[in-house]
Design a protein around this motif. Structure first.
Motif, mmCIF file in Angstrom:
data_model
loop_
_atom_site.group_PDB
_atom_site.id
_atom_site.type_symbol
_atom_site.label_atom_id
_atom_site.label_comp_id
_atom_site.label_asym_id
_atom_site.label_seq_id
_atom_site.Cartn_x
_atom_site.Cartn_y
_atom_site.Cartn_z
ATOM 1 N N GLN A 181 2.274 -2.475 -12.059
ATOM 2 C CA GLN A 181 3.308 -3.491 -12.281
ATOM 3 C C GLN A 181 3.836 -4.019 -10.950
ATOM 4 O O GLN A 181 3.983 -5.238 -10.755
ATOM 5 N N TYR A 182 4.094 -3.101 -10.037
ATOM 6 C CA TYR A 182 4.582 -3.494 -8.714
ATOM 7 C C TYR A 182 3.534 -4.318 -7.961
ATOM 8 O O TYR A 182 3.842 -5.376 -7.382
ATOM 9 N N ALA A 183 2.276 -3.838 -7.961
ATOM 10 C CA ALA A 183 1.212 -4.533 -7.233
ATOM 11 C C ALA A 183 0.965 -5.927 -7.800
ATOM 12 O O ALA A 183 0.682 -6.872 -7.053
ATOM 13 N N PHE A 239 0.837 -1.208 0.000
ATOM 14 C CA PHE A 239 0.000 0.000 0.000
ATOM 15 C C PHE A 239 0.868 1.253 0.000
ATOM 16 O O PHE A 239 0.668 2.162 -0.825
ATOM 17 N N TYR A 240 1.822 1.312 0.919
ATOM 18 C CA TYR A 240 2.640 2.524 1.028
ATOM 19 C C TYR A 240 3.622 2.660 -0.132
ATOM 20 O O TYR A 240 3.920 3.778 -0.566
ATOM 21 N N GLU A 251 3.380 -13.045 -5.722
ATOM 22 C CA GLU A 251 4.081 -13.661 -4.599
ATOM 23 C C GLU A 251 3.105 -14.058 -3.501
ATOM 24 O O GLU A 251 3.219 -15.131 -2.898
ATOM 25 N N ASN A 252 2.137 -13.189 -3.237
ATOM 26 C CA ASN A 252 1.134 -13.483 -2.217
ATOM 27 C C ASN A 252 0.325 -14.725 -2.590
ATOM 28 O O ASN A 252 0.012 -15.578 -1.748
ATOM 29 N N LEU A 277 1.176 5.580 -12.069
ATOM 30 C CA LEU A 277 0.098 4.604 -12.172
ATOM 31 C C LEU A 277 0.547 3.281 -12.794
ATOM 32 O O LEU A 277 0.308 2.212 -12.224
ATOM 33 N N ALA A 278 1.221 3.346 -13.944
ATOM 34 C CA ALA A 278 1.635 2.111 -14.612
ATOM 35 C C ALA A 278 2.631 1.329 -13.758
ATOM 36 O O ALA A 278 2.545 0.095 -13.656
#
Length: 278
Positions: A245-247, A232-233, A253-254, A240-241
């Motif tokens: 990509q990061y999320a 989140f942080y 992984e989650n 945005l892009a």
């Protein structure tokens, strides 16, 4: 940034009058600012005690959530101005001390954000200046409906620049600027409307309500919570892009974690999940 990195500059507390106490129940660590006669000001000792407690909690897998509360009629009055004023007698008029103090305070605020466990503030009375910063640094906040908040530095010739960092990351820019430029107290209803707090309760019920919220969160998978809080942080500071990509990488992984496998299986099989926290 790790907890160790953010707290590297925070010295150890004196063993003589601990300004903070910790109580653990049902997977929730309750941290209580316990310097009510000094309005729970963030003195050198208070900052050090908070830093030590956060560092310990970060490594404590039995702690699934944290509540930050305070004793007395005031949640936190910000920095200890008497302690700060005493350093004006230093040869450099306090420059080195002020810089070090603000660095240590920033380390504690960042440690709250970096903590794997979610932190819920339980606010009564007033939270002013760095005390308001402390509330804004927590992930969630429950407040008494007569609580008040402000960043009053401008009234004494000192703009609340460091509280501004946390405040401006919690509420809309114009709301933040109004608080910072006027130094006026805002009531709990405005704090709720601005997004500084999540819930309002009757005075005296804020700690119990914060603990109930923390216990509800503590029932979730700690793996999912740890993935989610950190993401989140991190993502909100990205374009945005890049954020997507990061999320997506985090969620992949989650998905491979044992708890995600168990949780999805339990949902499909219509049973309660059994978290392994891995």
């Amino acid at each position: 940034m790790s907890i160790a990195d953010t707290l590297a500059a925070v010295p150890s507390t004196s063993p003589s009058a601990p300004p903070l106490r910790r109580e653990d129940t049902d997977g929730v660590a309750l941290l209580v600012l316990d310097r009510p006669k000094a309005r729970n000001a963030l003195s050198d000792a208070m900052l050090a005690a908070l830093g030590e407690a956060l560092a310990a909690i970060a490594q404590d897998r039995s702690v699934r959530a944290v509540v930050l509360a305070a004793e007395g009629p005031v949640f936190c009055a910000g920095h200890d101005l008497k302690e700060m004023t005493a350093h004006r007698a230093d040869p450099d008029r306090g420059r080195a001390y002020f810089a070090d103090l603000l660095s240590r305070c920033a380390a504690v605020m960042q440690a709250i954000v970096a903590l794997p466990q979610p932190v819920v503030a339980a606010v009564q009375g007033t939270a002013t200046a760095a005390g308001c910063q402390l509330v804004a640094s927590c992930d969630l906040a429950v407040a008494a409906d007569d609580a008040r908040f402000c960043t009053p530095g401008v009234n004494i010739g000192l703009f609340c620049s460091t509280p501004m960092v946390a405040l401006s990351r919690n509420i809309a820019p114009k709301h933040a600027m109004e608080m910072l430029l006027t130094g006026d107290l805002i009531g709990a209803e405005d704090a709720l409307r601005f997004g500084l707090v999540n819930r309002l309760v009757s005075p005296g019920e804020e700690r119990a309500a914060a603990l109930a919220l923390a216990r509800w969160i503590a029932e979730k998978s700690t793996v999912a919570i740890r993935f989610g809080k950190a993401a989140f942080y991190r993502q909100r500071e990205l374009p945005l892009a890049d954020a997507y990509q990061y999320a997506a990488a985090v969620m992949t992984e989650n998905m491979l974690a044992r708890d995600a496998e168990e949780g999805i299986g339990a949902f499909v099989e219509k049973r309660a999940p059994h978290w392994e926290d891995r």
